[in-house]
Scaffold this active site. Sequence first.
Site, short mmCIF file in Angstrom:
data_model
loop_
_atom_site.label_atom_id
_atom_site.label_comp_id
_atom_site.label_asym_id
_atom_site.label_seq_id
_atom_site.Cartn_x
_atom_site.Cartn_y
_atom_site.Cartn_z
N HIS A 84 0.73 -1.20 -0.08
CA HIS A 84 0.01 0.15 0.00
C HIS A 84 0.74 0.95 0.07
CE1 HIS A 84 0.97 -0.50 4.20
NE2 HIS A 84 0.50 0.55 4.54
N HIS A 86 1.21 3.90 2.10
CA HIS A 86 1.54 4.58 3.25
C HIS A 86 3.07 4.74 3.19
CE1 HIS A 86 -1.45 3.74 6.87
NE2 HIS A 86 -1.51 5.38 6.34
N ASP A 88 5.65 4.90 5.23
CA ASP A 88 6.82 4.13 5.83
C ASP A 88 7.10 2.74 4.78
OD1 ASP A 88 3.90 3.46 6.52
OD2 ASP A 88 4.82 1.98 7.88
N HIS A 89 6.23 2.56 4.00
CA HIS A 89 6.50 1.55 2.96
C HIS A 89 6.94 1.89 1.69
CE1 HIS A 89 4.09 -1.49 5.44
NE2 HIS A 89 3.76 -0.38 5.86
N HIS A 174 -7.01 -2.41 5.80
CA HIS A 174 -6.24 -1.30 6.38
C HIS A 174 -6.95 -0.02 6.15
CE1 HIS A 174 -2.62 0.22 8.10
NE2 HIS A 174 -2.14 0.58 6.88
N ASP A 197 0.02 -4.38 5.86
CA ASP A 197 -0.82 -3.70 6.93
C ASP A 197 -2.09 -4.27 6.90
OD1 ASP A 197 1.88 -2.62 7.30
OD2 ASP A 197 1.18 -0.59 7.38
N HIS A 260 6.84 -5.59 11.09
CA HIS A 260 5.89 -4.43 11.50
C HIS A 260 5.21 -4.41 12.54
CE1 HIS A 260 2.98 -1.21 10.19
NE2 HIS A 260 3.69 -1.01 9.30
ZN LIG Z 1 3.03 0.30 7.97
ZN LIG Z 2 0.05 1.23 6.60
#
Ligand SMILES: [Zn+2]
Ligand SMILES: [Zn+2]
Length: 307
Positions: A84, A86, A88-89, A174, A197, A260
């Site tokens: 996805h 986000h 952080d990914h 998510h 996630d 994670h």
């Molecule tokens: Zn994440």
């Molecule tokens: Zn996420």
Amino acid sequence: MLIAIILFAQVNANKDGSATNASLIKVTLLGTGTPQPLMERFGPSILVQAGSETLLFDAGRGCLQRLRQLDVAYDKLTAFFLTHLHSDHTVGLPDLWLTGWLITRRATPLRVFGPVGTSDMITYLRKAYAYDIKIRIEDDKCPEEGSKLLVAENKEGTVYENNGVKVIAFLVDHYPVVPAYGYRIEYKGHAVVLSGDTRYSENLIKFARGTDLLIHEVAIAPDTLSKSDPRYDILAHHTTPEQAAKVFNEVKPKLAAYSHIVKLYGHNEQEIMQRTKANYAGPVIMGQDLMRFSISDTVSVNTWKNK
Ligand SMILES: [Zn+2]
Ligand SMILES: [Zn+2]
């Protein structure tokens, strides 16, 4: 089932991570963290090696350094997948892509798979780095083809099939991040499933059945966390240890592992494992950066140990 936990020293490691006869699929957690900028848990990213395929899932902070630690060069990646969008990914992607291209002189495009929106993100990243890309081609003589990312946006089902390796994308929950995907990777009758996630997801259970290894996210917070708490939404987007235990009981993987790791209000990994094991009797392990899983008829685990 016996879980062999072998400490391997950097010098002894099979550094390119190439699959040995004993293991059909190798899975290495490059980063087991979250948006928190921790030294001990880099951003989320997982390497899956099966046959001649070298697949990377998500590009969290530091994924290129982790690949270097394993001696896996950018030009060896056969495909890249996003769960996805986000940040952080994805924040490790410009580094992975541009630095990877510069230092390896990759000469072929990288195939990229992800949710709707991935194509826009890649287009805008390319614009953001247009100056650098131009100068690397003109001045550093980097192969232009190697700067290209070929994007395909996922629909649920098989998204990639090459050299006997199949990657199946499936929807997870998510919300409000829609769509968000988990992935099932199959090779020679064996499989690993990555949750991405997600909160508790029946669809994940459906797609994960029969897998050898299930890598699942987890979040821990006080039982008393109320809806008025500013961090309530973080917990609501993820899976508690009790919910993960329920997933593991349904899926019955040979091994379940956490990656994670979301920890709120001072809760820690020990509590995650206690709360999981109180509800699940099967094999489960807390992931750590550079932990490697080797899948054959059994699943073994190696943890990284610096010299
Ligand atoms: Zn994440
Ligand atoms: Zn996420």
